[in-house]
Design a protein around this motif. Structure first.
Motif, PDB file in Angstrom:
ATOM      1  N   ASP A 171       0.834  -1.100   0.152  1.00  0.00           N
ATOM      2  CA  ASP A 171       0.047  -0.041  -0.033  1.00  0.00           C
ATOM      3  C   ASP A 171       0.902   1.218  -0.085  1.00  0.00           C
ATOM      4  N   ARG A 174       2.689   1.945  -3.531  1.00  0.00           N
ATOM      5  CA  ARG A 174       1.690   2.201  -4.440  1.00  0.00           C
ATOM      6  C   ARG A 174       1.175   3.574  -4.288  1.00  0.00           C
ATOM      7  N   LYS A 175       1.409   4.152  -2.892  1.00  0.00           N
ATOM      8  CA  LYS A 175       1.462   5.698  -2.847  1.00  0.00           C
ATOM      9  C   LYS A 175       2.800   6.497  -3.188  1.00  0.00           C
TER      10      LYS A 175
END
Length: 179
Positions: A171, A174-175
């Protein structure tokens, strides 16, 4: 050697994860240039070790623009110097987790906050066992700040903590890379 030239060319980010309860921010003995450090390091000054790795990686990324064997040869900025820090997998390592966030703030380096998103806190006892939550996810333990804590989370694809950490890591990445 931190990485081979082939590894350097292929990696998109240098991810630094450290699991000991050490201060990695102390600026008392930092050098202006990574080449000014005396190698090898011993284990008494973790802040200098982190400083060396950060400055060396950023420098090598920049100088990739001058390396004819690099895919970044001829670019103005060289290889993008993407560094990512990670906290300890839980919040029991208060010195390390606090100092890695301070270092992140200093350099503008993103942090994978395992301790924030792991799903429990060492500040609270497990309601059934009465012990630290971390102990139910490990087969070994150690005393950290006068409290027994789980040390190494169980490994393997069926390990809840490993899956949780993978999700937190993915996560965050991905950011960072916007994909």
């Amino acid at each position: 050697m931190l990485y081979s030239s082939d590894e350097f060319e292929k990696m998109d980010a240098l991810v630094i994860m450290h699991v000991h309860e050490k201060d990695v921010f102390n600026e008392d003995r930092l050098k202006e240039n990574y080449e000014d450090y005396t190698l090898p390091f011993d284990n008494t000054d973790y802040a200098s070790c982190f400083d060396y790795v950060i400055k060396r990686y950023i420098s090598e990324c920049y100088h990739a623009k001058d390396n004819p064997r690099s895919r970044f040869y001829g670019t103005k900025s060289g290889k993008p110097a993407v560094i990512v820090f990670c906290t300890h997998w839980n919040d029991s390592r208060k010195i390390y987790n606090t100092s890695i966030r301070r270092l992140s703030e200093k350099w503008g380096i993103p942090v994978v906050e395992f301790d924030k998103y792991i799903g429990f806190s060492s500040n609270h006892k497990h309601p059934v066992t009465g012990d630290s939550f971390s102990l139910i996810f490990t087969d070994d333990n150690q005393v950290v700040h006068d409290r027994m804590q789980g040390w190494h989370p169980r490994h393997g694809e069926n390990s809840y903590i490993q899956r949780r950490m993978a999700a937190i890591f993915a996560d965050t990445m991905r950011k960072i890379f916007l994909f």
